[in-house]
Every structure is written in structure tokens, then in C-alpha cells.
Design a protein around this motif. Structure first.
Motif, short mmCIF file in Angstrom:
data_model
loop_
_atom_site.label_atom_id
_atom_site.label_comp_id
_atom_site.label_asym_id
_atom_site.label_seq_id
_atom_site.Cartn_x
_atom_site.Cartn_y
_atom_site.Cartn_z
N VAL A 45 41.21 41.51 43.59
CA VAL A 45 40.35 42.16 44.58
C VAL A 45 40.94 41.93 45.98
CG1 VAL A 45 38.27 41.96 43.19
CG2 VAL A 45 38.87 40.13 44.76
N GLU A 46 40.44 42.71 46.92
CA GLU A 46 40.95 42.65 48.29
C GLU A 46 39.84 42.98 49.27
OE1 GLU A 46 44.24 45.00 51.12
OE2 GLU A 46 44.15 45.37 48.95
N GLY A 47 39.71 42.19 50.33
CA GLY A 47 38.75 42.47 51.38
C GLY A 47 39.36 43.30 52.49
N ALA A 48 38.52 43.70 53.44
CA ALA A 48 38.99 44.52 54.55
C ALA A 48 39.96 43.76 55.46
CB ALA A 48 37.80 45.03 55.36
N ASP A 49 39.99 42.43 55.36
CA ASP A 49 40.94 41.66 56.16
C ASP A 49 42.34 41.65 55.55
OD1 ASP A 49 40.46 40.11 53.94
OD2 ASP A 49 39.99 38.27 55.05
N GLY A 50 42.51 42.28 54.39
CA GLY A 50 43.82 42.40 53.78
C GLY A 50 44.19 41.27 52.83
N ARG A 51 43.37 40.24 52.74
CA ARG A 51 43.69 39.15 51.81
C ARG A 51 43.43 39.57 50.36
NH1 ARG A 51 40.72 33.74 53.55
NH2 ARG A 51 39.01 35.24 53.95
N LEU A 52 44.36 39.22 49.50
CA LEU A 52 44.25 39.47 48.08
C LEU A 52 43.72 38.22 47.38
CD1 LEU A 52 47.69 41.23 47.51
CD2 LEU A 52 45.46 42.36 47.50
N TRP A 53 42.88 38.43 46.35
CA TRP A 53 42.33 37.34 45.57
C TRP A 53 42.50 37.69 44.10
CZ3 TRP A 53 40.71 33.05 48.15
CH2 TRP A 53 40.50 33.19 49.53
N LEU A 54 43.18 36.83 43.38
CA LEU A 54 43.42 37.03 41.96
C LEU A 54 42.76 35.90 41.18
CD1 LEU A 54 44.95 38.45 39.60
CD2 LEU A 54 46.86 36.93 40.08
N THR A 55 41.94 36.26 40.19
CA THR A 55 41.28 35.25 39.38
C THR A 55 41.70 35.40 37.93
OG1 THR A 55 39.32 36.65 39.01
CG2 THR A 55 39.28 35.16 40.91
N VAL A 56 41.81 34.26 37.26
CA VAL A 56 42.14 34.21 35.83
C VAL A 56 41.08 33.35 35.16
CG1 VAL A 56 43.84 33.60 34.09
CG2 VAL A 56 44.59 34.44 36.33
N GLY A 57 40.26 33.96 34.34
CA GLY A 57 39.22 33.23 33.63
C GLY A 57 39.66 32.92 32.21
N ASP A 58 39.76 31.64 31.91
CA ASP A 58 40.20 31.19 30.59
C ASP A 58 39.15 30.22 30.05
OD1 ASP A 58 41.50 30.52 28.31
OD2 ASP A 58 43.22 29.57 29.26
N GLY A 59 38.15 30.77 29.38
CA GLY A 59 37.06 29.94 28.90
C GLY A 59 36.26 29.38 30.06
N ALA A 60 36.17 28.06 30.14
CA ALA A 60 35.40 27.42 31.19
C ALA A 60 36.20 27.19 32.46
CB ALA A 60 34.85 26.08 30.69
N ARG A 61 37.45 27.61 32.48
CA ARG A 61 38.31 27.36 33.64
C ARG A 61 38.59 28.67 34.39
NH1 ARG A 61 41.66 23.57 35.73
NH2 ARG A 61 43.53 24.29 36.84
N LEU A 62 38.37 28.64 35.70
CA LEU A 62 38.66 29.79 36.55
C LEU A 62 39.74 29.39 37.55
CD1 LEU A 62 37.74 32.72 37.30
CD2 LEU A 62 36.37 31.66 39.11
N THR A 63 40.88 30.08 37.50
CA THR A 63 41.98 29.85 38.43
C THR A 63 41.96 30.93 39.49
OG1 THR A 63 43.33 28.86 36.68
CG2 THR A 63 44.49 29.62 38.65
#
Length: 401
Positions: free
Chosen positions: A243-261
Motif C-alpha cells: 500500500v501507499e499513502g499520499a506522502d509517497g511512502r510504500l508499506w509492504l506487509t507479509v502475514g505468516d500465521g501469527a507473525r506480521l512483517t
């Protein structure tokens, strides 16, 4: 025709932005179920219900305990709800799909086969567009689509893809004309539906069409791999979202069971850095302006954490019956209840929106919540849509169905 369940599954979590129309998490759930059943168009039609969003869950009232009292409930300061019926004089059929891209612009599908399956035939379909918040609707130049299922994938007020059994019908001129594309040639407009504003999305190289790869990559809407890949493995069996906000920063999430990176980039993916992990967090909620970044867990015990600099700070409690969460910005969270209703969590208080209490308690309808790029809160409940227009908790509400 290719297996569209495979064709689109790479988009199921890439579309899960918190500031797009609701429905993505429900789409993910249905895609996973339909992947097991291998239905021909299941993946496509489930994703088509998305259009990016935040958390979504269906309220199963029969097997849930009674909710506990929510924290410090305050009434909404306005209590305004305007109800509009979406109609197009002279057009046959009923409203089958409705998608808004801003407080004023949206697309509607009228269909004489509103609950059609893939074997439906002889259907009459009409697509209409509004740019005044649903006060008036203008009929588009959609060609005849008499057979199979149809869904809307809007990008903005001018660009829309209509999925059909034969392929895609795409307009980039506000519905005046449509171009036809086969499934084998994924049009840019479809890629844009699931991409960040800067044109990046998660998929399988080289072209992002197929989903049978073991590892996803960050791809460009214009074609090919992004130049700099993030320092995480995007396996096909993890829940991955970009995902990306209007400020241009990108955010990538990886959900692996109970762990979110979580990894982020402030330079359009030239460099990436990992954000400290929070045990128990399940999803990221990003405000449209990009300034508010939250981690959320709606399962009990629930929890929210807001990013401050490079550290996560524990936020206020969520109501115990919280189903969906989205981030409008300015420190707010908007939440839906498993038992109907919607409110805001702000400064440790829960501020209910009483005018939505009744409409959102209709039985047997799923409810999802999201935030559009212009900050409008959007709620989908069955075939009704609710727009919360304004800022903060003081909003006027519009119901369209």
C-alpha cells in the motif's frame, strides 16, 4: 478462456489497502475457499467485489457471545443521514453493483440478471456514472453483455473495467466508449485497480498475469519487475499486501500465521527497511495521507499500535465487538460492530454514529468499512453503500441503494 481463479489470485492481498472501497478481506476469504473448489470465475468475481479496503468480516450473530460494553461511549455530534435511491429512468433491471471512488464520483451496474451465475443468458446490463454524489446518474456506452456474470472494477471517475465471461471491457473516457480485451492480455486499467498510486503491485513475473509462482515480486503497472525488490520473501502461502499513502511512502506487509512483517520505503522502493515487529498484530491500517500508520488486531484481546518515529506505541482499546477497522487520519480509527453499527475511536473514547445503528443492523448482510483517497469513510452493507463525508467524527452520512 484461462483459469481466472489462477489469473487473479496474485491480486487478492495486493488490493488490501485501507483507503479504497471495502470488500477486499471478504474477497480474500472467498478466493481461498473457491481456490479449493477451483470454480472457473470464482477468483475474479471475488476480487471484483474489492476495490481496495480495510478489515472486513461477516457478523455471525448466532455463534458470538454478547458484546461487552465499549469504552467511554459518546454520541455523534451531527446525526445527519440522507437516503438516495440509485435509479436510471428507462433502464431495465435492478441495481446489482455500486462502487464509489470519491465522495462525488461512482459507478453503478443495473442488471436484469442481478444474481446471475456464469450460465445466465439473455441479460440486459447498463453501467451508469455519477459525479455529484449520486444525485444524478449518466448512462454509459457499455456494449451488450447478455451472458455470464458481470462485475465493476473502477479506478477513478473516468476509468472503469467491466469484467465479463469473455474478457474485459475498459473505458478511460468516463464511459463514452469501451475497448474489449481478452483475458490473455491483462489491460493496464485492471492492473491499476490493484496497484499503488505510483503504479506498483504484487504479482508473478514476468507479466503478473499468472499466479502459479512460488514467490511474488513487486511489479510495475507499465510492465516488468520493479528495479529494487524488498528484503522479504513473498511466498504464495503468505498474506502479502503493498500500500501507499499520499506522502509517497510504500508499506509492504507479509502475514505468516501469527507473525506480521512490515517493511517500508520512502523513496519509491529504491531502498527498503524493516519496521520493528509487534507480537499479535494482524494487519496494517494506513490513512490516505500516509501520516497515520497503525497495526491492528481485532481478535480478543484486541489491540492497536500507532507508529511514532521508528517505534510502535500502544493505542486505545477497541470495542470488544469490533469487526472492521480503517484509518481516516488525524489519529482516528473507524470501526464496525459485529452486531451492527459504526463509530470512531478517538482519544481513548468510542464515538458512536447513531444514525447508522439501525441501517447496519439488517440481518444476513455482511458489513465492510474503508476510506477513500479523499478521506471519505465508505461502508458497504449488503447492496447498500454509506458515505461519511467530512473530517474527523463530524460527518454527514449518505446512504445509497
Amino acid at each position: 478462456m484461462p483459469d481466472v481463479d489462477d489469473l487473479f489470485v496474485e491480486f487478492e492481498t495486493a488490493a488490501a489497502t485501507t483507503f479504497r472501497p471495502p470488500g477486499v478481506a471478504d474477497a480474500q476469504r472467498r478466493i481461498r475457499g473457491r481456490r479449493r473448489r477451483r470454480g472457473l470465475l470464482a477468483g475474479l468475481l471475488a476480487v471484483a467485489l474489492a476495490g481496495p479496503a480495510s478489515a472486513f468480516a461477516v457478523a455471525h450473530r448466532a455463534d458470538r457471545p454478547e458484546p461487552q460494553p465499549t469504552p467511554s461511549v459518546s454520541p455523534s455530534p451531527t446525526g445527519r443521514l440522507t437516503v438516495r435511491t440509485v435509479t436510471l429512468p428507462g433502464v431495465p433491471g435492478e441495481l446489482a453493483d455500486l462502487r464509489f471512488v470519491s465522495a462525488r464520483a461512482g459507478w453503478a451496474l443495473f442488471d436484469t440478471c442481478a444474481d446471475a451465475d456464469e450460465s445466465a443468458s439473455g441479460c440486459r446490463r447498463t453501467v451508469a456514472r455519477t459525479v455529484d454524489g449520486g444525485v444524478t446518474w449518466q448512462r454509459s456506452g457499455l456494449p451488450s453483455v447478455p451472458d455470464g456474470q458481470v462485475q465493476l472494477l473502477p479506478v477513478d471517475a473516468d476509468t472503469l473495467t467491466v469484467t465479463t465471461r469473455a474478457g474485459y471491457l475498459v473505458t478511460t473516457d468516463a464511459g463514452n466508449s469501451f475497448a474489449s480485451h481478452p483475458y490473455e492480455a491483462l489491460p493496464t486499467a485492471v492492473r491499476r485497480v490493484f496497484a499503488t498510486p505510483s503504479g506498483l503491485y504484487l504479482g508473478c513475473p514476468p507479466d503478473g498475469v499468472r499466479s502459479n509462482c512460488d514467490r511474488q515480486r513487486v511489479l510495475r503497472v507499465t510492465g516488468g519487475l520493479h528495479f529494487h525488490q524488498p528484503p522479504v520473501t513473498l511466498r504464495s502461502d503468505t498474506e502479502n499486501a503493498l500500500v501507499e499513502g499520499a506522502d509517497g511512502r510504500l508499506w509492504l506487509t507479509v502475514g505468516d500465521g501469527a507473525r506480521l512483517t512490515v517493511v517500508t520505503s520512502a523513496d519509491q522502493g529504491t531502498t527498503w527497511r524493516k519496521v520493528p515487529a509487534v507480537p499479535g498484530a494482524r494487519q496494517l491500517a494506513l490513512a490516505p495521507d500516509g501520516r497515520d500508520v497503525w497495526l491492528v488486531r481485532t481478535e480478543q484481546p484486541s489491540g492497536v499500535w500507532r507508529l511514532a518515529g521508528d517505534r510502535w506505541q500502544a493505542g486505545p482499546s477497541l470495542p470488544s465487538d469490533t469487526e472492521g477497522v480503517a484509518a481516516p487520519g488525524a489519529g482516528l480509527l473507524v470501526v464496525t460492530s459485529a452486531y451492527g453499527g459504526l463509530g470512531f475511536v478517538t482519544d481513548g473514547r468510542y464515538v458512536e454514529v447513531p444514525e447508522l445503528r439501525g441501517p447496519l443492523r439488517t440481518s444476513d448482510n455482511g458489513t465492510s468499512v474503508g476510506v477513500l483517497p479523499d478521506g471519505t469513510v465508505v461502508v458497504q452493507h449488503g447492496r447498500s453503500w454509506f458515505l461519511g463525508i467530512g473530517r474527523g467524527v463530524d460527518r454527514s452520512w449518505l446512504q445509497l441503494s
